[in-house]
Design an enzyme around this catalytic site. Structure first.
Site, PDB file in Angstrom:
ATOM      1  N   SER A 126      39.375  11.660  51.724  1.00  0.00           N
ATOM      2  CA  SER A 126      39.872  12.634  50.731  1.00  0.00           C
ATOM      3  C   SER A 126      39.177  14.020  50.870  1.00  0.00           C
ATOM      4  O   SER A 126      39.515  14.818  50.354  1.00  0.00           O
ATOM      5  CB  SER A 126      39.436  12.081  49.508  1.00  0.00           C
ATOM      6  OG  SER A 126      40.677  11.203  49.172  1.00  0.00           O
ATOM      7  N   SER A 143      42.418  13.332  48.238  1.00  0.00           N
ATOM      8  CA  SER A 143      42.597  13.809  46.943  1.00  0.00           C
ATOM      9  C   SER A 143      41.962  15.148  46.817  1.00  0.00           C
ATOM     10  O   SER A 143      42.134  15.704  45.567  1.00  0.00           O
ATOM     11  CB  SER A 143      41.821  12.868  46.067  1.00  0.00           C
ATOM     12  OG  SER A 143      40.539  12.775  46.431  1.00  0.00           O
ATOM     13  N   LYS A 174      35.088  20.273  42.826  1.00  0.00           N
ATOM     14  CA  LYS A 174      36.169  19.229  42.529  1.00  0.00           C
ATOM     15  C   LYS A 174      35.963  18.728  40.952  1.00  0.00           C
ATOM     16  O   LYS A 174      34.754  18.643  40.781  1.00  0.00           O
ATOM     17  CB  LYS A 174      36.072  18.284  43.533  1.00  0.00           C
ATOM     18  CG  LYS A 174      37.152  17.105  43.542  1.00  0.00           C
ATOM     19  CD  LYS A 174      37.034  16.090  44.499  1.00  0.00           C
ATOM     20  CE  LYS A 174      38.248  15.175  44.529  1.00  0.00           C
ATOM     21  NZ  LYS A 174      38.190  14.089  45.757  1.00  0.00           N
TER      22      LYS A 174
END
Length: 492
Positions: free
Chosen positions: A183, A159, A79
């Site tokens: 998330s 997210s 990420k």
């Protein structure tokens, strides 16, 4: 064989590499090709094939010498919230575009130290603020899933939407995520994979771009529970560079997976039965309870009376911390700088932030600044912290009656980009995940069924502090009973 390699789990890749059924270089090349062929998903902001190839060459050498580390040759996605030495790190924001850290986050250093390779940096909601991956400055991620009989694009959740999409589409074996209010878990549920947010402090936050420091926590996302256990084992551990890191032993999470729930009590929080709950979500929840009873568990109703205050408290505390953390992006120290001709220092700050931050980030900075301002701190921020303490006490009382809790992960299946234009409607996506985040508890989502439109639905296991092993094992029992094998049909 090569076309099947990216469909293997991490455990199967590990076993195949050690049996020399295939090489780490073959594994890396298959995944690099898959990433290149799936650019329409926009899951990666930066691709790093050279990193993956170098790790694969080193892994093959270590395997030949009998000195392979636990993740030798496993290709992962990272990420874009994790600092990676020599590789651009943006947190999905234009204000950090071009920022290349000279250092490695502790979590990625651990993964790479265990032999994993990096295929690239995964797209995400800007500064992890979003529940659909529509707020990234580099464009939204498209889910590999489509509803039955429809070509309408869907969001992968947020997210950690790039991580979720990449794992679901078989672009990487697993991925790192971060979870502030859900998330990791919500996007995992939207794309039919597994993801666990460990106890706050279990994984170091050093080198992770901060959103809300008292809530942020790193965790793994993978195609099944065992793979999450393998990755979490590598990511966990004390870090002297993070003052909130817990100096405690890390159990063998994979060894704890038995699926045996005999003697365990599973709590069902009655406040999670929301009015107007999606009928299919409720049905999958009931099926999950039956599966755990079949595995030997007893189910009991518990009460978490302050649940209804969790979402409002979260959306005061998290923006407050974000407004403080994001003050460092001023055009002086990192990334973007916009300096108006003849303008003052303040004008440079204003122009840089106006150009660099997206609308959702600006909204949360404004909310956070307001609730921390003189005259409103006591009325909003202090009250929200008191509510947070009450929510944590609710969970503590629940543990007197049960070992884990079972709830839905999200109130609905994935939706189309633009369907939730109202920010308050978007925030409701986190209604089931935020309470455990406020309490700092470990929680995991596993795929458990399909919606009426054929889209994945997840169930969430919440556990006692530091009982990741118990959460993983209960999730493993659910996974085995659910037998979820649905995968997105390739259209990209």
């Amino acid at each position: 064989m090569s076309n099947e390699l990216n469909g293997l789990t991490i455990a199967a890749m590990r076993d195949g590499l050690r049996a020399k059924t295939f090489s780490a270089v073959e594994l890396a090349e298959v995944h690099i090709a898959a990433v290149e062929a799936a650019r329409v998903l926009n899951a990666f902001i930066v691709e790093t094939p050279d990193h993956a190839r170098a790790a694969a060459v080193a892994a093959d050498a270590a395997l030949a010498d009998g000195a392979a580390r636990p993740l030798a040759g496993i290709p992962l996605g990272i990420k874009d919230l994790f600092a990676t030495a020599g590789v651009q790190t943006t947190a999905g924001s234009k204000i950090l575009e071009g920022f290349v850290p000279p250092y490695e986050s502790t979590v990625t250093a651990k993964l790479f130290g265990d032999g994993a390779g990096m295929l690239g940096k995964l797209n995400m909601d800007q500064f992890a603020m979003g529940s659909s991956n529509e707020t990234s400055a580099f464009g939204g991620v498209i889910s590999p899933w489509r509803a039955a009989g429809s070509n309408q694009p869907l969001v992968p959740g947020g997210s950690s939407g790039g991580s979720a999409a990449a794992v679901s589409a078989m672009l990487c074996a697993g991925a790192t995520g971060t979870d502030t209010g859900g998330s990791i878990r919500q996007p995992a549920a939207f794309v039919g994979i597994s993801g666990i947010k460990p106890t706050y402090g279990r994984c170091s936050r050093w080198g992770v771009v901060a959103f809300a420091s008292s809530l942020d926590q790193a965790g793994p996302m993978a195609r099944d529970v065992r793979d999450c256990a393998i990755l979490l084992q590598s990511m966990s551990g004390y870090d002297a560079k993070d003052a909130t890191s817990l100096d405690i032993a890390v159990p063998d999470f994979e060894a704890a997976l038995t699926g045996d729930m005999r003697g365990k009590r599973v709590g069902v929080p009655k406040e999670y039965r929301l009015d107007g709950m999606d009928a299919r979500v409720a049905a999958v929840w009931d099926e999950g309870l039956r599966w755990l009873r079949d595995a030997g568990a007893e189910t009991v109703e518990v009460s978490l009376p302050h649940t209804k205050y969790a979402l409002p408290a979260y959306y005061i505390i998290a923006p407050a911390e974000a407004s403080s953390n994001l003050a460092r992006y001023d055009g002086v120290r990192y990334g973007l700088r916009v300096a108006p001709d003849g303008g003052s220092l303040d004008a440079m700050y204003e122009a840089t932030r106006a150009a660099g931050f997206g609308p959702e980030v600006k909204r949360r900075i404004m909310i956070g600044t307001y609730v921390l301002s003189a005259g409103y701190y006591d009325a909003y921020y202090l009250q929200a912290q008191k509510v947070r303490a009450l929510i944590a006490q609710d969970f503590a009382r629940a543990w007197e009656h049960c070992d884990v809790l079972l709830t839905p992960t999200a109130p609905s299946a994935a939706f189309s980009p633009g369907d939730k234009a109202d920010p308050l409607e978007m925030y409701l996506n986190d209604v089931f995940t935020v309470p455990s985040s406020l309490a700092g508890l470990p929680a995991m989502s596993v795929p458990a069924g399909l919606s009426a439109g054929g889209l994945p639905l997840g169930l969430q296991i919440i556990g006692r502090p530091l009982d990741e092993a118990g959460v993983l094992n209960a999730s493993y029992a659910l996974e085995r009973a659910a037998g979820f094998v649905a995968r997105p049909e390739r259209w990209w």
